[in-house]
Write an enzyme that holds these catalytic residues in place. Structure first.
Site, PDB file in Angstrom:
ATOM      1  N   SER A  97      35.104  36.520  41.286  1.00  0.00           N
ATOM      2  CA  SER A  97      36.085  37.001  42.064  1.00  0.00           C
ATOM      3  C   SER A  97      35.954  36.323  43.448  1.00  0.00           C
ATOM      4  O   SER A  97      35.053  36.099  43.893  1.00  0.00           O
ATOM      5  CB  SER A  97      36.051  38.642  41.838  1.00  0.00           C
ATOM      6  OG  SER A  97      37.000  38.997  42.994  1.00  0.00           O
ATOM      7  N   TYR A 113      31.796  46.517  44.840  1.00  0.00           N
ATOM      8  CA  TYR A 113      32.434  45.408  43.931  1.00  0.00           C
ATOM      9  C   TYR A 113      32.193  43.909  44.202  1.00  0.00           C
ATOM     10  O   TYR A 113      31.930  43.095  43.388  1.00  0.00           O
ATOM     11  CB  TYR A 113      34.231  45.663  43.940  1.00  0.00           C
ATOM     12  CG  TYR A 113      34.817  44.768  42.829  1.00  0.00           C
ATOM     13  CD1 TYR A 113      34.747  44.762  41.550  1.00  0.00           C
ATOM     14  CD2 TYR A 113      35.618  43.621  43.434  1.00  0.00           C
ATOM     15  CE1 TYR A 113      35.376  43.903  40.811  1.00  0.00           C
ATOM     16  CE2 TYR A 113      36.142  42.737  42.724  1.00  0.00           C
ATOM     17  CZ  TYR A 113      36.205  42.772  41.406  1.00  0.00           C
ATOM     18  OH  TYR A 113      36.670  41.866  40.524  1.00  0.00           O
TER      19      TYR A 113
END
Length: 671
Positions: A566, A579
């Protein structure tokens, strides 16, 4: 002699029908001697195959190859064609995928066209053995079912164990139970170790954990008292596979090592490689070895037969008469140097003699009472419909998703390569029930790969698989919760069982739970770490040995491991601490793994998406979702297909090109 010829097939088949291993060879040997004596050359190939098949089943590939050579010579001399039953079985057991596939396809077409249904049955049986060896169990299931549906009682009977194994590995309980029931009908009345060993091994495959171990040990003991070395090796292999999945790694290694050594010695390349991959999965380092097929690169089958005949004391003229060779050009020249057989250094003979005259195995126990058998139900009495329609022509047209071989255009007898860059490959995609994972699976299937779809939601996986099938692709649903280490490993194993190999792994499964450290729970952090990190590690650990194997056997000469990271791993914002940590750490893991697997021809890459319109944000609470929505206001988000295209680009490059990192942002994204 006329009566001998008339009843020889009945007498010769009876021992095999009642699963007597040693008497199976006695009758063909006697008939062959009589046929040679009277010069009935047109009948000779029949009995040579009757001897070559049990030799193959016993793992005596040298004798089987010699029978093939003499049968070919007799056929060439008489001009009477015959299905090459022994050659079919021999090449399938040897695991020579390309050679066997071509021979099987040609036999089905030619024998089917001339009404030689026994030849068609033999070809399907050989194909079932071949694909079970290659761990392409879906294909083996189809081939075994086609064999059972034939009218050949003997071949149908021998194909039942192949059907049981393939059906169990593909999860077809109906086919597995039906095959086991029929196998019991034809073996339970026979008090022989061959019959009871095969039946017990198949029952072990279908038993629960409490009973399976005892059944496998009994099967190994029984088959160890027979001359059927390949069947004993397969019992060790299946038991080793079962032990590994039961997390009994030390004992699994022992049985897998035994299986690997036996397969290698016999010359069963595909099964040996299957055992080697299982050993790698236990953590053991195993060097790939050449199977000990006698002088495979030095002597042709005819030359092997000549060598055996010379070994048995035949003179040059006798060898020439036996194999219909032209006279030697000068006295003193050995029979194998005649123009029709080629030439090779005389030094080839001693090694070959040693390789083809193994010492007889001494059984650990000899039964005092011959096996008894009462008539059992014909194995073809109950038939199970093939999951796909079947015809001889469709055999050659079907795609070989997992064998790694090329399609065969039998009209031209030439290999034809598909224009799909991933044709013949197998991919496993995690998080494949929606979003990037589903789009990636569709993209890989469009490029020709068979795809294993892994995620928790079975209903969604089935929808994705159906969509891929409707578009002409092939996908299987493999439901698994990857936060469970055992299920993560099982997902990889199920992919191998159902599709036969693993060329591409796409680690896409992940979850994003955003909130500040002050207002979140440790449980949410644990959820992200369990899936984004731990689950990925378990899948990767289970898959890497198989990716290495695929790289060494694939026409692409490379395998691919792609991690979906990501942009949040690069740019950290408030609320994304854990995250972002999982994605940033994934980058370090990817780079280290890239360096470790570089020499194994496994490319390791990471794709880092920016803002993508997926279900990933559905897990956010309302407050965080509102803040996230304001952050991306005015930005046209990426589509899942955009990331799938990035993955597709990476894995379809030639081996010399490695795209190890790709950052894909939305066009208006600034972070």
């Amino acid at each position: 002699m006329q009566n001998l010829m008339k009843w020889s097939w009945v007498a010769g088949a009876l021992p095999a029908l009642v699963w007597e291993d040693r008497p199976t060879t006695e009758w063909p040997v006697r008939v062959i001697a009589e046929v040679r004596a009277i010069g009935a050359l047109s009948e000779l190939p029949i009995y040579l195959h009757a001897l070559g098949i049990p030799a193959s089943l016993a793992g005596d590939f040298a004798t089987a190859a010699a029978m093939v050579a003499e049968a070919d010579a007799a056929t060439a001399a008489t001009g009477v064609p015959m299905t090459q039953h022994t050659r079919l079985l021999l090449t399938a057991m040897q695991g020579r995928a390309a050679e066997a596939a071509a021979l099987i396809a040609a036999t089905i077409e030619e024998a089917g066209a001339t009404g030689q249904l026994n030849g068609v049955a033999s070809a399907h049986w050989a194909a079932a053995i071949l694909h079970n060896g290659l761990a392409n169990h879906e294909r083996a299931l189809t081939e075994a079912q086609a064999t059972i549906e034939s009218a050949n009682a003997l071949v149908s009977q021998w194909a039942l164990p192949e059907l049981v194994e393939a059906a169990v590995r593909t999860g077809d309980d109906t086919a597995a139970h039906g095959a086991l029931e029929n196998l019991a009908d034809v073996t339970e009345p026979c008090d022989t170790d061959w019959a009871q060993g095969i039946l017990t091994r198949c029952r072990a495959l279908m038993s629960d954990d409490a009973a399976a171990a005892d059944l496998y040990r009994e099967a190994i003991e029984r088959l160890g008292r027979t001359i059927m070395r390949p069947e004993l090796a397969r019992a060790h292999l299946l038991y080793g596979e079962w032990l590994r999945r039961d997390r009994q790694r030390d004992e699994a290694r022992a049985h897998l090592r035994t299986a690997y050594e036996m397969f290698t010695t016999i010359g069963m390349e595909a099964f040996a490689e299957r055992a080697r991959r299982e050993l790698l999965a236990t953590g053991e380092t195993v060097r790939k070895r050449r199977t000990e097929t006698p002088a495979s690169g030095e002597l042709t089958p005819q030359e092997r037969q000549i060598a055996l005949l010379v070994r048995d004391g035949l003179s040059n003229p006798e060898v020439g008469a036996r194999l219909f060779l032209s006279p030697a050009p000068s006295s003193g020249t050995s029979a194998r140097s005649s123009p029709s057989s080629g030439s090779a250094p005389a030094s080839s003979f001693p090694t070959f003699f040693r390789a083809t005259t193994p010492a007889p195995r001494t059984p650990r126990e000899v039964r005092g009472v011959p096996g008894r058998c009462r008539p059992g139900r014909h194995p073809g009495a109950t038939r199970w419909p093939s999951p796909r329609g079947w015809s001889c022509r469709r055999f050659a047209e079907r795609r070989r998703h997992s064998s790694g071989t090329r399609l065969l255009d039998r009209g031209r007898n030439e290999a034809v390569m598909s224009d799909q860059p991933l044709d013949g490959a197998v991919a496993l995609v995690t998080g494949a029930s929606s979003g990037i994972g589903a789009a990636t699976a569709r993209r890989l299937a469009r490029d020709g790969s068979a795809v294993a779809l892994v995620a928790r939601r079975r209903d969604r996986l089935d929808q994705v698989a159906s969509g891929i099938a409707a578009s002409g692709g092939h996908a299987v649903a493999v439901p698994a919760d990857l936060t469970d280490p055992e299920r993560a490993e099982d997902a990889v194993q199920e992919t191998l069982d159902r599709l036969g190999r693993l060329d591409i792994l796409v680690n896409n499964a992940g979850i994003m739970l955003l909130s500040s450290a002050l207002h979140t729970s440790v449980e949410e952090w644990d959820r992200m770490v369990s899936l984004n990190v731990t689950g990925l590690l378990h899948v990767t650990h289970a898959a890497v040995p198989h990716l290495i194997y695929a790289a060494s056997t694939s026409p692409r000469q490379v395998a691919d491991l792609v991690n979906i990271g990501s942009a949040a791993g690069r740019t950290v914002r408030p609320g994304s601490s854990v995250y972002s940590m999982t994605k940033s750490g994934l980058g370090a893991f990817t780079e280290s793994l890239r360096q470790e697997l570089l020499s194994e021809q496994v490319r390791v890459s990471m794709v880092e998406p920016g803002t993508v319109d997926t279900e990933l944000v559905d897990h956010l609470n309302e407050t965080v979702w509102d803040a996230s929505r304001r952050q991306v206001a005015g930005i046209e988000a990426l589509r899942p297909e955009d990331i799938a295209d990035a993955v597709g680009y990476i894995v379809t490059r030639e081996r010399r090109v490695a795209v190890n990192q790709m950052l894909v942002r939305a066009g208006d994204q600034t972070w």
